[in-house]
Scaffold this motif. Structure first.
Motif, PDB file in Angstrom:
ATOM      1  N   GLU A  12       0.825  -1.203   0.000  1.00 50.29           N
ATOM      2  CA  GLU A  12       0.000   0.000   0.000  1.00 50.29           C
ATOM      3  C   GLU A  12       0.863   1.258   0.000  1.00 50.29           C
ATOM      4  O   GLU A  12       0.541   2.241  -0.674  1.00 50.29           O
ATOM      5  CB  GLU A  12      -0.924  -0.015   1.219  1.00 50.29           C
ATOM      6  CG  GLU A  12      -2.020  -1.061   1.134  1.00 50.29           C
ATOM      7  CD  GLU A  12      -2.892  -1.082   2.370  1.00 50.29           C
ATOM      8  OE1 GLU A  12      -2.543  -0.358   3.338  1.00 50.29           O
ATOM      9  OE2 GLU A  12      -3.897  -1.802   2.383  1.00 50.29           O
ATOM     10  N   LYS A  13       1.957   1.212   0.734  1.00 54.16           N
ATOM     11  CA  LYS A  13       2.874   2.357   0.768  1.00 54.16           C
ATOM     12  C   LYS A  13       3.495   2.591  -0.603  1.00 54.16           C
ATOM     13  O   LYS A  13       3.620   3.729  -1.060  1.00 54.16           O
ATOM     14  CB  LYS A  13       3.953   2.116   1.821  1.00 54.16           C
ATOM     15  CG  LYS A  13       4.885   3.305   2.011  1.00 54.16           C
ATOM     16  CD  LYS A  13       5.886   3.028   3.118  1.00 54.16           C
ATOM     17  CE  LYS A  13       6.819   4.232   3.316  1.00 54.16           C
ATOM     18  NZ  LYS A  13       7.815   3.957   4.388  1.00 54.16           N
ATOM     19  N   LYS A  14       3.858   1.478  -1.267  1.00 56.19           N
ATOM     20  CA  LYS A  14       4.452   1.573  -2.606  1.00 56.19           C
ATOM     21  C   LYS A  14       3.446   2.125  -3.603  1.00 56.19           C
ATOM     22  O   LYS A  14       3.774   2.948  -4.462  1.00 56.19           O
ATOM     23  CB  LYS A  14       4.932   0.187  -3.042  1.00 56.19           C
ATOM     24  CG  LYS A  14       5.697   0.194  -4.357  1.00 56.19           C
ATOM     25  CD  LYS A  14       6.230  -1.190  -4.690  1.00 56.19           C
ATOM     26  CE  LYS A  14       7.017  -1.175  -5.986  1.00 56.19           C
ATOM     27  NZ  LYS A  14       7.542  -2.535  -6.305  1.00 56.19           N
ATOM     28  N   LYS A  15       2.162   1.696  -3.489  1.00 65.37           N
ATOM     29  CA  LYS A  15       1.118   2.189  -4.369  1.00 65.37           C
ATOM     30  C   LYS A  15       0.904   3.692  -4.186  1.00 65.37           C
ATOM     31  O   LYS A  15       0.709   4.433  -5.146  1.00 65.37           O
ATOM     32  CB  LYS A  15      -0.191   1.442  -4.108  1.00 65.37           C
ATOM     33  CG  LYS A  15      -0.218   0.025  -4.654  1.00 65.37           C
ATOM     34  CD  LYS A  15      -1.563  -0.619  -4.377  1.00 65.37           C
ATOM     35  CE  LYS A  15      -1.609  -2.052  -4.916  1.00 65.37           C
ATOM     36  NZ  LYS A  15      -2.902  -2.714  -4.627  1.00 65.37           N
ATOM     37  N   ARG A  16       0.931   4.140  -2.905  1.00 66.61           N
ATOM     38  CA  ARG A  16       0.761   5.575  -2.631  1.00 66.61           C
ATOM     39  C   ARG A  16       1.880   6.403  -3.248  1.00 66.61           C
ATOM     40  O   ARG A  16       1.661   7.483  -3.801  1.00 66.61           O
ATOM     41  CB  ARG A  16       0.682   5.812  -1.120  1.00 66.61           C
ATOM     42  CG  ARG A  16      -0.651   5.392  -0.496  1.00 66.61           C
ATOM     43  CD  ARG A  16      -0.827   6.028   0.884  1.00 66.61           C
ATOM     44  NE  ARG A  16       0.215   5.601   1.802  1.00 66.61           N
ATOM     45  CZ  ARG A  16       0.132   4.538   2.595  1.00 66.61           C
ATOM     46  NH1 ARG A  16      -0.972   3.784   2.579  1.00 66.61           N
ATOM     47  NH2 ARG A  16       1.117   4.223   3.426  1.00 66.61           N
ATOM     48  N   ILE A  17       3.124   5.879  -3.151  1.00 65.61           N
ATOM     49  CA  ILE A  17       4.280   6.591  -3.728  1.00 65.61           C
ATOM     50  C   ILE A  17       4.147   6.690  -5.243  1.00 65.61           C
ATOM     51  O   ILE A  17       4.364   7.753  -5.848  1.00 65.61           O
ATOM     52  CB  ILE A  17       5.593   5.879  -3.341  1.00 65.61           C
ATOM     53  CG1 ILE A  17       5.834   5.996  -1.835  1.00 65.61           C
ATOM     54  CG2 ILE A  17       6.767   6.477  -4.124  1.00 65.61           C
ATOM     55  CD1 ILE A  17       7.019   5.190  -1.341  1.00 65.61           C
ATOM     56  N   ARG A  20       1.419   9.162  -6.163  1.00 66.57           N
ATOM     57  CA  ARG A  20       1.869  10.546  -5.985  1.00 66.57           C
ATOM     58  C   ARG A  20       2.804  10.968  -7.110  1.00 66.57           C
ATOM     59  O   ARG A  20       2.740  12.105  -7.603  1.00 66.57           O
ATOM     60  CB  ARG A  20       2.558  10.699  -4.640  1.00 66.57           C
ATOM     61  CG  ARG A  20       1.586  10.648  -3.452  1.00 66.57           C
ATOM     62  CD  ARG A  20       2.328  10.630  -2.145  1.00 66.57           C
ATOM     63  NE  ARG A  20       1.401  10.558  -1.007  1.00 66.57           N
ATOM     64  CZ  ARG A  20       1.781  10.360   0.240  1.00 66.57           C
ATOM     65  NH1 ARG A  20       3.080  10.204   0.526  1.00 66.57           N
ATOM     66  NH2 ARG A  20       0.877  10.306   1.216  1.00 66.57           N
ATOM     67  N   LEU A  21       3.699  10.044  -7.528  1.00 67.16           N
ATOM     68  CA  LEU A  21       4.608  10.362  -8.636  1.00 67.16           C
ATOM     69  C   LEU A  21       3.830  10.604  -9.927  1.00 67.16           C
ATOM     70  O   LEU A  21       4.112  11.556 -10.674  1.00 67.16           O
ATOM     71  CB  LEU A  21       5.615   9.221  -8.832  1.00 67.16           C
ATOM     72  CG  LEU A  21       6.703   9.089  -7.766  1.00 67.16           C
ATOM     73  CD1 LEU A  21       7.535   7.827  -8.005  1.00 67.16           C
ATOM     74  CD2 LEU A  21       7.615  10.318  -7.773  1.00 67.16           C
ATOM     75  N   CYS A  22       2.853   9.741 -10.196  1.00 68.34           N
ATOM     76  CA  CYS A  22       2.042   9.892 -11.411  1.00 68.34           C
ATOM     77  C   CYS A  22       1.240  11.197 -11.366  1.00 68.34           C
ATOM     78  O   CYS A  22       1.165  11.924 -12.355  1.00 68.34           O
ATOM     79  CB  CYS A  22       1.093   8.705 -11.562  1.00 68.34           C
ATOM     80  SG  CYS A  22       1.925   7.156 -11.977  1.00 68.34           S
ATOM     81  N   ALA A  23       0.653  11.478 -10.192  1.00 65.85           N
ATOM     82  CA  ALA A  23      -0.119  12.712 -10.052  1.00 65.85           C
ATOM     83  C   ALA A  23       0.772  13.932 -10.233  1.00 65.85           C
ATOM     84  O   ALA A  23       0.395  14.905 -10.903  1.00 65.85           O
ATOM     85  CB  ALA A  23      -0.799  12.740  -8.687  1.00 65.85           C
ATOM     86  N   GLY A  24       1.967  13.881  -9.662  1.00 64.19           N
ATOM     87  CA  GLY A  24       2.907  14.993  -9.813  1.00 64.19           C
ATOM     88  C   GLY A  24       3.328  15.191 -11.259  1.00 64.19           C
ATOM     89  O   GLY A  24       3.443  16.322 -11.742  1.00 64.19           O
ATOM     90  N   LEU A  25       3.546  14.066 -11.965  1.00 65.05           N
ATOM     91  CA  LEU A  25       3.942  14.149 -13.380  1.00 65.05           C
ATOM     92  C   LEU A  25       2.817  14.730 -14.223  1.00 65.05           C
ATOM     93  O   LEU A  25       3.062  15.563 -15.110  1.00 65.05           O
ATOM     94  CB  LEU A  25       4.314  12.749 -13.880  1.00 65.05           C
ATOM     95  CG  LEU A  25       4.872  12.655 -15.300  1.00 65.05           C
ATOM     96  CD1 LEU A  25       6.148  13.479 -15.425  1.00 65.05           C
ATOM     97  CD2 LEU A  25       5.138  11.201 -15.687  1.00 65.05           C
ATOM     98  N   ILE A  26       1.590  14.315 -13.956  1.00 63.18           N
ATOM     99  CA  ILE A  26       0.444  14.842 -14.700  1.00 63.18           C
ATOM    100  C   ILE A  26       0.282  16.340 -14.459  1.00 63.18           C
ATOM    101  O   ILE A  26       0.065  17.126 -15.389  1.00 63.18           O
ATOM    102  CB  ILE A  26      -0.849  14.089 -14.301  1.00 63.18           C
ATOM    103  CG1 ILE A  26      -0.789  12.635 -14.789  1.00 63.18           C
ATOM    104  CG2 ILE A  26      -2.079  14.793 -14.863  1.00 63.18           C
ATOM    105  CD1 ILE A  26      -1.920  11.771 -14.279  1.00 63.18           C
TER     106      ILE A  26
END
Length: 209
Positions: A12-17, A20-26
């Motif tokens: 779950e922690k890995k999924k959140r990271i 967040r990376l995908c959201a930041g890139l978008i």
């Protein structure tokens, strides 16, 4: 904590990271695109302007019902109307068409950069040696020559890039079409240039990107 719960927690922690990376890139790409669109709207880039100034006919002969040999030199005026944007012209190809059929080979204009409000003048030769043409075009060309009015379209195909400061855009396709009404039957309207006759045209070209 059991091993199963610990593994689930790590997943779950890995999924959140990753999320967040995908959201930041978008978000970053959206802001970058918005910035580019705002700059583009402020600069309001305009298409380059082309004028077919003249055509010098050295040879134009339909030697058989559908065989054409031609040698024409054209003068093309090109102007960048933008005062904040430069234009890189990748290799441009110039050729002639008749009734939507290409009747000469491609002639390349070397790559060149055109600064703000700058002007370039090109004088390429467009040639065709024993070029097969549609039979109906051969008949029509012969008729046009007899009537003293040769109607060709001089076309320019190539790629352009826009330059703003240190930023250079990707390549865009450029196409220009210049209508040329050449009065072959009336040598009095032309100027002798060696073995050819130069006809002043001053015809604006239709440009699309």
């Amino acid at each position: 904590m059991s091993l199963e719960k610990e593994c689930t927690h790590h997943k779950e922690k890995k999924k959140r990271i990753i999320w967040r990376l995908c959201a930041g890139l978008i978000i970053f790409n959206f802001i970058l695109l918005l910035l580019i669109l705002l700059i583009w709207a402020v600069l309001q880039p305009k298409k380059p302007r082309f004028i077919l100034q003249d055509a010098t006919v050295f040879n134009f002969n339909v030697s058989a019902p559908n065989i054409l040999t031609s040698s024409i030199q054209v003068t093309i005026y090109s102007r960048n109307p933008n005062d904040k944007i430069g234009i890189y012209y990748d290799k441009l190809d110039v050729y002639a068409t008749y009734n939507n059929q290409q009747i000469t080979y491609y002639t390349a204009i070397p790559s060149v950069y055109q600064g703000h409000k700058d002007v370039n003048v090109w004088s390429p030769f467009i040639l065709g040696n024993n070029v097969p043409i549609a039979p109906y075009n051969g008949v029509q060309l012969t008729s046009d020559q007899s009537n003293g009015a040769l109607q060709l379209t001089i076309k320019i195909d190539g790629r352009v890039k826009w330059k703003v400061g240190t930023f250079t855009s990707g390549r865009y396709h450029l196409h220009a079409a210049c209508w040329a009404n050449i009065p072959l039957g009336n040598r009095g309207t032309g100027i002798s240039v060696g073995t050819g006759i130069k006809y002043q045209l001053s015809q604006s070209c239709r440009v699309s990107l």
